[in-house]
Structure formats: C-alpha cells, structure tokens
Design a protein around this motif. Structure first.
Motif, PDB file in Angstrom:
ATOM      1  N   ASN A   1       0.771  -1.109  -0.027  1.00 37.02           N
ATOM      2  CA  ASN A   1      -0.078  -0.015   0.239  1.00 37.02           C
ATOM      3  C   ASN A   1       0.801   1.253  -0.049  1.00 37.02           C
ATOM      4  O   ASN A   1       0.986   1.769   1.131  1.00 37.02           O
ATOM      5  CB  ASN A   1      -1.122  -0.188   1.349  1.00 37.02           C
ATOM      6  CG  ASN A   1      -1.968  -1.016   1.217  1.00 37.02           C
ATOM      7  OD1 ASN A   1      -2.485  -1.611   0.335  1.00 37.02           O
ATOM      8  ND2 ASN A   1      -2.062  -1.811   2.236  1.00 37.02           N
TER       9      ASN A   1
ATOM     10  N   SER B   1       1.913   4.990  -0.611  1.00 41.03           N
ATOM     11  CA  SER B   1       1.458   6.492  -0.303  1.00 41.03           C
ATOM     12  C   SER B   1       1.485   7.149  -1.514  1.00 41.03           C
ATOM     13  O   SER B   1       2.306   6.700  -2.568  1.00 41.03           O
ATOM     14  CB  SER B   1       2.185   7.312   0.776  1.00 41.03           C
ATOM     15  OG  SER B   1       3.591   7.535   0.571  1.00 41.03           O
ATOM     16  N   TRP B   2       0.800   8.334  -1.494  1.00 44.92           N
ATOM     17  CA  TRP B   2       0.740   9.258  -2.895  1.00 44.92           C
ATOM     18  C   TRP B   2       2.188   9.696  -3.193  1.00 44.92           C
ATOM     19  O   TRP B   2       2.751   9.725  -4.365  1.00 44.92           O
ATOM     20  CB  TRP B   2      -0.353  10.369  -2.648  1.00 44.92           C
ATOM     21  CG  TRP B   2      -1.561   9.668  -2.984  1.00 44.92           C
ATOM     22  CD1 TRP B   2      -2.438   9.486  -1.948  1.00 44.92           C
ATOM     23  CD2 TRP B   2      -2.297   9.355  -3.885  1.00 44.92           C
ATOM     24  NE1 TRP B   2      -3.614   9.081  -2.504  1.00 44.92           N
ATOM     25  CE2 TRP B   2      -3.734   8.932  -3.783  1.00 44.92           C
ATOM     26  CE3 TRP B   2      -1.824   9.219  -5.429  1.00 44.92           C
ATOM     27  CZ2 TRP B   2      -4.572   8.459  -4.821  1.00 44.92           C
ATOM     28  CZ3 TRP B   2      -2.776   8.797  -6.400  1.00 44.92           C
ATOM     29  CH2 TRP B   2      -3.866   8.311  -5.846  1.00 44.92           C
ATOM     30  N   THR B   3       2.845   9.978  -2.034  1.00 40.69           N
ATOM     31  CA  THR B   3       4.117  10.508  -2.112  1.00 40.69           C
ATOM     32  C   THR B   3       5.302   9.396  -2.785  1.00 40.69           C
ATOM     33  O   THR B   3       6.142   9.903  -3.499  1.00 40.69           O
ATOM     34  CB  THR B   3       4.919  11.356  -0.983  1.00 40.69           C
ATOM     35  OG1 THR B   3       4.854  10.227   0.122  1.00 40.69           O
ATOM     36  CG2 THR B   3       4.024  12.377  -0.488  1.00 40.69           C
ATOM     37  N   GLN B   4       5.181   8.188  -2.244  1.00 41.71           N
ATOM     38  CA  GLN B   4       5.893   7.352  -2.865  1.00 41.71           C
ATOM     39  C   GLN B   4       5.776   6.922  -4.231  1.00 41.71           C
ATOM     40  O   GLN B   4       6.484   6.836  -4.999  1.00 41.71           O
ATOM     41  CB  GLN B   4       5.688   5.970  -2.126  1.00 41.71           C
ATOM     42  CG  GLN B   4       6.090   6.055  -0.751  1.00 41.71           C
ATOM     43  CD  GLN B   4       5.799   4.808   0.145  1.00 41.71           C
ATOM     44  OE1 GLN B   4       5.068   4.118  -0.450  1.00 41.71           O
ATOM     45  NE2 GLN B   4       6.832   4.433   1.329  1.00 41.71           N
ATOM     46  N   LEU B   5       4.427   7.152  -4.827  1.00 45.96           N
ATOM     47  CA  LEU B   5       4.082   6.835  -6.149  1.00 45.96           C
ATOM     48  C   LEU B   5       4.594   7.942  -6.989  1.00 45.96           C
ATOM     49  O   LEU B   5       5.236   7.758  -8.110  1.00 45.96           O
ATOM     50  CB  LEU B   5       2.634   6.757  -6.325  1.00 45.96           C
ATOM     51  CG  LEU B   5       1.942   5.297  -5.740  1.00 45.96           C
ATOM     52  CD1 LEU B   5       0.527   5.654  -5.744  1.00 45.96           C
ATOM     53  CD2 LEU B   5       2.395   4.296  -6.414  1.00 45.96           C
ATOM     54  N   ALA B   6       4.559   9.253  -6.354  1.00 46.55           N
ATOM     55  CA  ALA B   6       4.955  10.380  -7.440  1.00 46.55           C
ATOM     56  C   ALA B   6       6.331  10.324  -7.596  1.00 46.55           C
ATOM     57  O   ALA B   6       7.115  10.698  -8.550  1.00 46.55           O
ATOM     58  CB  ALA B   6       4.492  11.441  -6.389  1.00 46.55           C
ATOM     59  N   SER B   7       6.966   9.891  -6.292  1.00 46.48           N
ATOM     60  CA  SER B   7       8.467   9.925  -6.263  1.00 46.48           C
ATOM     61  C   SER B   7       8.998   8.872  -7.362  1.00 46.48           C
ATOM     62  O   SER B   7       9.935   9.012  -8.024  1.00 46.48           O
ATOM     63  CB  SER B   7       9.180   9.732  -4.847  1.00 46.48           C
ATOM     64  OG  SER B   7       8.828   8.561  -4.632  1.00 46.48           O
ATOM     65  N   GLU B   8       8.386   7.860  -7.465  1.00 45.38           N
ATOM     66  CA  GLU B   8       8.718   6.724  -8.164  1.00 45.38           C
ATOM     67  C   GLU B   8       8.313   7.078  -9.759  1.00 45.38           C
ATOM     68  O   GLU B   8       9.212   6.925 -10.648  1.00 45.38           O
ATOM     69  CB  GLU B   8       7.734   5.368  -8.010  1.00 45.38           C
ATOM     70  CG  GLU B   8       8.463   4.587  -6.603  1.00 45.38           C
ATOM     71  CD  GLU B   8       9.658   4.176  -6.884  1.00 45.38           C
ATOM     72  OE1 GLU B   8      10.247   3.612  -7.949  1.00 45.38           O
ATOM     73  OE2 GLU B   8      10.500   4.277  -5.781  1.00 45.38           O
TER      74      GLU B   8
END
Length: 125
Positions: A25, A27-34
């Motif tokens: 799961n 987070s949005w910040t992890q998705l954006a950084s990836e």
C-alpha cells in the motif's frame, strides 16, 4: 529422500520473495517519487538492459545442493549393489538419486503414467 524433498520445493525457496508491507500500500508521495524517478531516468539516461531472469541461470546454489545429494545417493546405491548388499535398498537409493537429479523429468513421467492409468481404467466394458 532429503534431495528429493529439496528438489520438490525448490521453486518455493528460489523464486519466492516476500512482499514488504510498505510495498503493498504505497502512499501518494511514494508513487509520485517513483514516477518522477522513472521519468528522469528515461529523459536523462538511456534505458538499462533488462535484468537477467534467474530461472534460466545454469546452476543456482540450491539446485547444486540437491543435485549433488542425488549424485551421492546414486553412487552409494551403485556401490552398495556392486558389493552385493541388500539389492532392494541399493536400487531404492539409486532410484531416489536419479529422481532428485532429474526432478522435472521424473515429475513429467509420473504425470504421464497417471494419465495412461486413468485412460486404461476408463474402459467401457
């Protein structure tokens, strides 16, 4: 017997990698950084070569262990047979050694034998 057990469960040991709880799961910040990392890598660097598939490497250490144990069992069975020891025990050791060394082929042979047995028992008489 140990070598056959190792050969039977080799896919569970070699290829399964547990998924971390954070990867399930993100987070949005992890998705954006990836996404940003991938975009920068595409624009700045040429694409890297795809990683090699470890399933097709010639020998994995785990596979070497159960193959070596199977060869030892085959050799011990052949030696025992040549010394006129218990013939059935010698044959069983040699057979288990062969099954451990050629696990996939032994499994395919067992499945073919089961299908032939099923077809033979479906006689309509």
């Amino acid at each position: 017997m140990i070598a056959v057990g190792l050969a039977a469960f080799r896919n569970n040991v070699i290829y399964d990698k547990p998924v971390a709880a954070a990867d399930q799961n993100p987070s949005w910040t992890q998705l954006a950084s990836e996404a940003a990392k991938r975009w920068v890598e595409k624009k700045v660097r040429p694409p890297a070569a795809p990683p090699s598939d470890k399933r097709f490497l010639p020998l994995h250490p785990y596979e070497m262990v159960y193959t070596a144990l199977g060869v030892v069992a085959l050799g011990a069975g052949a030696f025992s047979w040549s010394q006129k020891r218990h013939i059935r025990l010698s044959g069983a050791a040699a057979a288990l050694g062969i099954v451990a060394v050629a696990w996939e082929w032994a499994l395919i042979g067992v499945l073919i034998a089961m299908v032939l047995l099923l077809i033979a028992n479906l006689n309509p008489s």
